[in-house]
Design a protein around this motif. Structure first.
Motif, PDB file in Angstrom:
ATOM      1  N   VAL A  68      45.460  60.734  37.460  1.00  0.00           N
ATOM      2  CA  VAL A  68      44.889  59.395  37.655  1.00  0.00           C
ATOM      3  C   VAL A  68      45.952  58.359  37.286  1.00  0.00           C
ATOM      4  CG1 VAL A  68      43.134  57.752  36.853  1.00  0.00           C
ATOM      5  CG2 VAL A  68      42.538  60.169  37.162  1.00  0.00           C
ATOM      6  N   VAL A  69      46.178  57.429  38.200  1.00  0.00           N
ATOM      7  CA  VAL A  69      47.034  56.277  37.881  1.00  0.00           C
ATOM      8  C   VAL A  69      46.101  55.082  37.748  1.00  0.00           C
ATOM      9  CG1 VAL A  69      48.942  54.802  38.589  1.00  0.00           C
ATOM     10  CG2 VAL A  69      48.986  57.253  39.147  1.00  0.00           C
ATOM     11  N   HIS A  70      46.035  54.532  36.554  1.00  0.00           N
ATOM     12  CA  HIS A  70      45.044  53.493  36.265  1.00  0.00           C
ATOM     13  C   HIS A  70      45.706  52.113  36.282  1.00  0.00           C
ATOM     14  CE1 HIS A  70      41.822  51.276  34.569  1.00  0.00           C
ATOM     15  NE2 HIS A  70      42.315  51.200  33.343  1.00  0.00           N
ATOM     16  N   LEU A  71      45.438  51.378  37.370  1.00  0.00           N
ATOM     17  CA  LEU A  71      46.025  50.043  37.535  1.00  0.00           C
ATOM     18  C   LEU A  71      44.960  48.950  37.562  1.00  0.00           C
ATOM     19  CD1 LEU A  71      48.517  50.936  40.425  1.00  0.00           C
ATOM     20  CD2 LEU A  71      49.077  50.685  38.011  1.00  0.00           C
ATOM     21  N   ALA A  72      43.686  49.324  37.797  1.00  0.00           N
ATOM     22  CA  ALA A  72      42.637  48.301  37.897  1.00  0.00           C
ATOM     23  C   ALA A  72      42.561  47.535  36.587  1.00  0.00           C
ATOM     24  CB  ALA A  72      41.286  48.959  38.194  1.00  0.00           C
ATOM     25  N   ALA A  73      42.559  46.222  36.686  1.00  0.00           N
ATOM     26  CA  ALA A  73      42.493  45.404  35.474  1.00  0.00           C
ATOM     27  C   ALA A  73      42.145  43.978  35.840  1.00  0.00           C
ATOM     28  CB  ALA A  73      43.844  45.416  34.756  1.00  0.00           C
ATOM     29  N   GLN A  74      41.649  43.273  34.853  1.00  0.00           N
ATOM     30  CA  GLN A  74      41.586  41.818  34.930  1.00  0.00           C
ATOM     31  C   GLN A  74      42.998  41.393  34.519  1.00  0.00           C
ATOM     32  OE1 GLN A  74      41.779  38.364  35.002  1.00  0.00           O
ATOM     33  NE2 GLN A  74      41.874  38.779  32.802  1.00  0.00           N
ATOM     34  N   SER A  75      43.823  40.960  35.471  1.00  0.00           N
ATOM     35  CA  SER A  75      45.241  40.803  35.160  1.00  0.00           C
ATOM     36  C   SER A  75      45.714  39.353  35.100  1.00  0.00           C
ATOM     37  CB  SER A  75      46.078  41.597  36.173  1.00  0.00           C
ATOM     38  OG  SER A  75      45.794  41.148  37.475  1.00  0.00           O
ATOM     39  N   SER A  76      44.764  38.413  35.015  1.00  0.00           N
ATOM     40  CA  SER A  76      45.158  37.000  34.947  1.00  0.00           C
ATOM     41  C   SER A  76      45.039  36.480  33.511  1.00  0.00           C
ATOM     42  CB  SER A  76      44.252  36.191  35.886  1.00  0.00           C
ATOM     43  OG  SER A  76      44.157  34.861  35.456  1.00  0.00           O
ATOM     44  N   PRO A  78      45.138  33.164  32.486  1.00  0.00           N
ATOM     45  CA  PRO A  78      44.153  32.071  32.401  1.00  0.00           C
ATOM     46  C   PRO A  78      42.709  32.576  32.487  1.00  0.00           C
ATOM     47  CG  PRO A  78      45.911  31.469  33.910  1.00  0.00           C
ATOM     48  CD  PRO A  78      46.140  32.900  33.545  1.00  0.00           C
ATOM     49  N   ALA A  79      42.446  33.576  33.359  1.00  0.00           N
ATOM     50  CA  ALA A  79      41.072  34.096  33.447  1.00  0.00           C
ATOM     51  C   ALA A  79      40.668  34.760  32.141  1.00  0.00           C
ATOM     52  CB  ALA A  79      40.960  35.088  34.606  1.00  0.00           C
ATOM     53  N   SER A  80      41.631  35.385  31.450  1.00  0.00           N
ATOM     54  CA  SER A  80      41.294  36.044  30.177  1.00  0.00           C
ATOM     55  C   SER A  80      40.945  35.014  29.108  1.00  0.00           C
ATOM     56  CB  SER A  80      42.451  36.940  29.698  1.00  0.00           C
ATOM     57  OG  SER A  80      43.489  36.188  29.082  1.00  0.00           O
ATOM     58  N   ILE A  81      41.510  33.814  29.222  1.00  0.00           N
ATOM     59  CA  ILE A  81      41.201  32.749  28.248  1.00  0.00           C
ATOM     60  C   ILE A  81      39.832  32.141  28.574  1.00  0.00           C
ATOM     61  CG2 ILE A  81      41.937  30.452  27.435  1.00  0.00           C
ATOM     62  CD1 ILE A  81      44.883  31.498  28.017  1.00  0.00           C
ATOM     63  N   LEU A  82      39.550  31.989  29.866  1.00  0.00           N
ATOM     64  CA  LEU A  82      38.264  31.414  30.277  1.00  0.00           C
ATOM     65  C   LEU A  82      37.107  32.361  30.004  1.00  0.00           C
ATOM     66  CD1 LEU A  82      39.133  29.799  33.728  1.00  0.00           C
ATOM     67  CD2 LEU A  82      38.368  28.628  31.660  1.00  0.00           C
ATOM     68  N   ASN A  83      37.344  33.670  30.181  1.00  0.00           N
ATOM     69  CA  ASN A  83      36.255  34.647  30.036  1.00  0.00           C
ATOM     70  C   ASN A  83      36.759  35.900  29.319  1.00  0.00           C
ATOM     71  OD1 ASN A  83      34.021  36.255  30.240  1.00  0.00           O
ATOM     72  ND2 ASN A  83      33.741  35.985  32.460  1.00  0.00           N
ATOM     73  N   PRO A  84      37.023  35.777  27.984  1.00  0.00           N
ATOM     74  CA  PRO A  84      37.578  36.918  27.259  1.00  0.00           C
ATOM     75  C   PRO A  84      36.651  38.121  27.228  1.00  0.00           C
ATOM     76  CG  PRO A  84      37.108  35.068  25.758  1.00  0.00           C
ATOM     77  CD  PRO A  84      36.878  34.574  27.154  1.00  0.00           C
ATOM     78  N   GLU A  85      35.318  37.891  27.341  1.00  0.00           N
ATOM     79  CA  GLU A  85      34.372  39.021  27.305  1.00  0.00           C
ATOM     80  C   GLU A  85      34.572  39.921  28.524  1.00  0.00           C
ATOM     81  OE1 GLU A  85      33.351  35.840  26.996  1.00  0.00           O
ATOM     82  OE2 GLU A  85      32.878  35.787  24.849  1.00  0.00           O
ATOM     83  N   GLU A 179      47.027  33.292  40.348  1.00  0.00           N
ATOM     84  CA  GLU A 179      48.082  33.368  39.344  1.00  0.00           C
ATOM     85  C   GLU A 179      49.220  34.288  39.770  1.00  0.00           C
ATOM     86  OE1 GLU A 179      49.213  33.906  34.964  1.00  0.00           O
ATOM     87  OE2 GLU A 179      47.663  35.235  35.677  1.00  0.00           O
ATOM     88  N   GLY A 180      49.421  34.423  41.093  1.00  0.00           N
ATOM     89  CA  GLY A 180      50.507  35.276  41.596  1.00  0.00           C
ATOM     90  C   GLY A 180      51.807  34.958  40.883  1.00  0.00           C
ATOM     91  N   GLY A 181      52.701  35.908  40.829  1.00  0.00           N
ATOM     92  CA  GLY A 181      53.962  35.719  40.126  1.00  0.00           C
ATOM     93  C   GLY A 181      54.808  34.629  40.784  1.00  0.00           C
ATOM     94  N   VAL A 182      55.765  34.149  40.032  1.00  0.00           N
ATOM     95  CA  VAL A 182      56.594  33.034  40.507  1.00  0.00           C
ATOM     96  C   VAL A 182      57.349  33.407  41.781  1.00  0.00           C
ATOM     97  CG1 VAL A 182      58.489  33.631  38.900  1.00  0.00           C
ATOM     98  CG2 VAL A 182      58.336  31.335  39.816  1.00  0.00           C
ATOM     99  N   VAL A 183      57.784  34.661  41.912  1.00  0.00           N
ATOM    100  CA  VAL A 183      58.530  35.055  43.114  1.00  0.00           C
ATOM    101  C   VAL A 183      57.627  34.951  44.343  1.00  0.00           C
ATOM    102  CG1 VAL A 183      59.724  36.952  44.288  1.00  0.00           C
ATOM    103  CG2 VAL A 183      60.104  36.563  41.848  1.00  0.00           C
ATOM    104  N   ALA A 184      56.385  35.444  44.212  1.00  0.00           N
ATOM    105  CA  ALA A 184      55.453  35.389  45.342  1.00  0.00           C
ATOM    106  C   ALA A 184      55.174  33.936  45.723  1.00  0.00           C
ATOM    107  CB  ALA A 184      54.154  36.102  44.976  1.00  0.00           C
ATOM    108  N   ILE A 185      55.012  33.094  44.726  1.00  0.00           N
ATOM    109  CA  ILE A 185      54.700  31.686  45.008  1.00  0.00           C
ATOM    110  C   ILE A 185      55.899  31.009  45.690  1.00  0.00           C
ATOM    111  CG2 ILE A 185      54.147  29.461  43.939  1.00  0.00           C
ATOM    112  CD1 ILE A 185      52.559  31.109  41.812  1.00  0.00           C
TER     113      ILE A 185
END
Ligand SMILES: NC(=O)c1ccc[n+]([C@@H]2O[C@H](COP(=O)([O-])OP(=O)(O)OC[C@H]3O[C@@H](n4cnc5c(N)ncnc54)[C@H](O)[C@@H]3O)[C@@H](O)[C@H]2O)c1
Length: 316
Positions: A68-76, A78-85, A179-185
């Motif tokens: 199993v390669v586990h990549l699923a995550a809440q990865s933002s 700012p979103a973690s600050i808005l909704n830490p739960e 919140e895409g990375g700076v390179v993508a933006i």
């Protein structure tokens, strides 16, 4: 081998699935919260479920992965600050659930995505795995806790596991919105004929790593003889990074000729909470499972720009 990729519709996951599919049976679990249906590979088995929801164990049993390669995550951040739960629910309890489901379904290897965010502010760069962790936001704290629940859930089981701490990843299929990375933006704006914006002086540095190098690390992590027994100090956590600091101004300079952009980038006030410098030392990954970053940044940037030019995203 039967490999299950959680988060396989996301940026890193979709690149990984494309690399695995020729030689392995690949399954994907993703709730498509930030992932994209267009990223899904047609030859991969797919189930749209929440890793933190009640359907997980049964779904993993159904695919019966060996790894199993586990990549699923809440990865933002700012979103973690808005909704830490919710961040905690997905990143910590979700990782615990994926580990338990992998073990109970008979998998013998699990590689889980962690992040430079576990370290927080640095005293000295590049950071090694054993330095004190002082995450500065809920995302970093949840990624650190996820490493711990992985260890506690899998201790004494048949599963050999590792957490790979990625530095700043860039490449094709990264989402330039939100919140895409700076390179993508930057690539997305340049491809749309728009002027990219640099926040702050642009002298802030990051350890940018091409997604192809991350994919190699994940594949080597799932096939290496052992990740656990040879892990040494700091346990089975490995920095996956270049160790090189590149400033945002340098990124802009390298992208200019690739994108045929001869104007000036715009500058805007620095964003609160951005760290000034970052780099991770990946010596341990090299020593234990012979992984090394191989793609020079200018080559990776050119490949990434070409992908954005061919796949225009909504303006960011
Ligand atoms: N991109 C980077 O620079 C970077 C750096 C360090 C660590 N990471 C880590 O690498 C992993 C992949 O990151 P990415 O950049 O590909 O992000 P991403 O957002 O593109 O991919 C994450 C995927 O997980 C899915 N997902 C989210 N919550 C879910 C849930 N509850 N159930 C099922 N699926 C869910 C999303 O729909 C998405 O497809 C993450 O664990 C992230 O924390 C990424």
């Amino acid at each position: 081998m039967r490999v299950l990729v959680t988060g396989g519709a996301g940026f890193i996951g979709s690149n990984l699935v494309r690399a695995l599919i020729a030689n392995h049976e690949v399954g994907v679990i993703d709730d498509l919260s930030t992932g994209n249906v267009a990223n899904l590979h047609p030859a991969a088995w797919f189930r749209k479920i929440d890793i933190a929801g009640p359907a997980l164990a049964k779904t993993v049993q159904e695919f019966a992965p060996e790894a199993v390669v586990h990549l699923a995550a809440q990865s933002s951040v700012p979103a973690s600050i808005l909704n830490p739960e919710r961040d905690w629910e997905v990143n910590v309890e979700g990782t615990r659930a994926v580990a338990a489901a992998a073990r109970d379904a008979g998998a013998t290897r699990m590689v889980s995505a962690s992040s430079a965010a576990v370290y927080g502010e640095a005293d000295e760069l590049p950071l090694t795995e054993t330095v004190q962790k002082r995450p500065t936001n809920p995302y970093g704290a949840s990624k650190l806790a996820a490493e711990e629940v992985l260890a506690s859930e899998l201790a004494g089981s048949r599963v050999d596991w590792a957490s790979l701490r990625f530095s700043n990843v860039f490449g094709p299929r990264q989402d330039a919105r939100g919140e895409g990375g700076v390179v993508a933006i930057f690539c997305s704006r340049l491809a749309a004929g728009e002027t990219p914006v640099i926040y702050g002086s642009g002298s802030q540095t990051r350890d940018f790593i091409f997604v192809g190098d991350i994919v190699n690390a994940l594949i080597m992590g799932t096939t290496a003889e052992t990740m656990l027994n040879d892990a040494g100090a700091g346990g089975p956590a490995y920095n996956i990074s270049t160790g090189v600091q590149t400033s945002v101004n340098d990124l802009a300079r390298m992208l200019r000729p690739t994108a045929d952009f001869f104007g000036e980038f715009e500058y805007a006030p620095a964003r609160e909470g951005d760290v000034e410098a970052s780099a991770l030392d990946a010596t341990k990954a090299r020593d234990v499972f012979a992984w090394d970053a191989r793609v020079p940044i200018d080559i990776g940037l050119a490949q990434t720009y070409r992908w954005f030019a061919a796949n225009p995203t909504d303006s960011v």
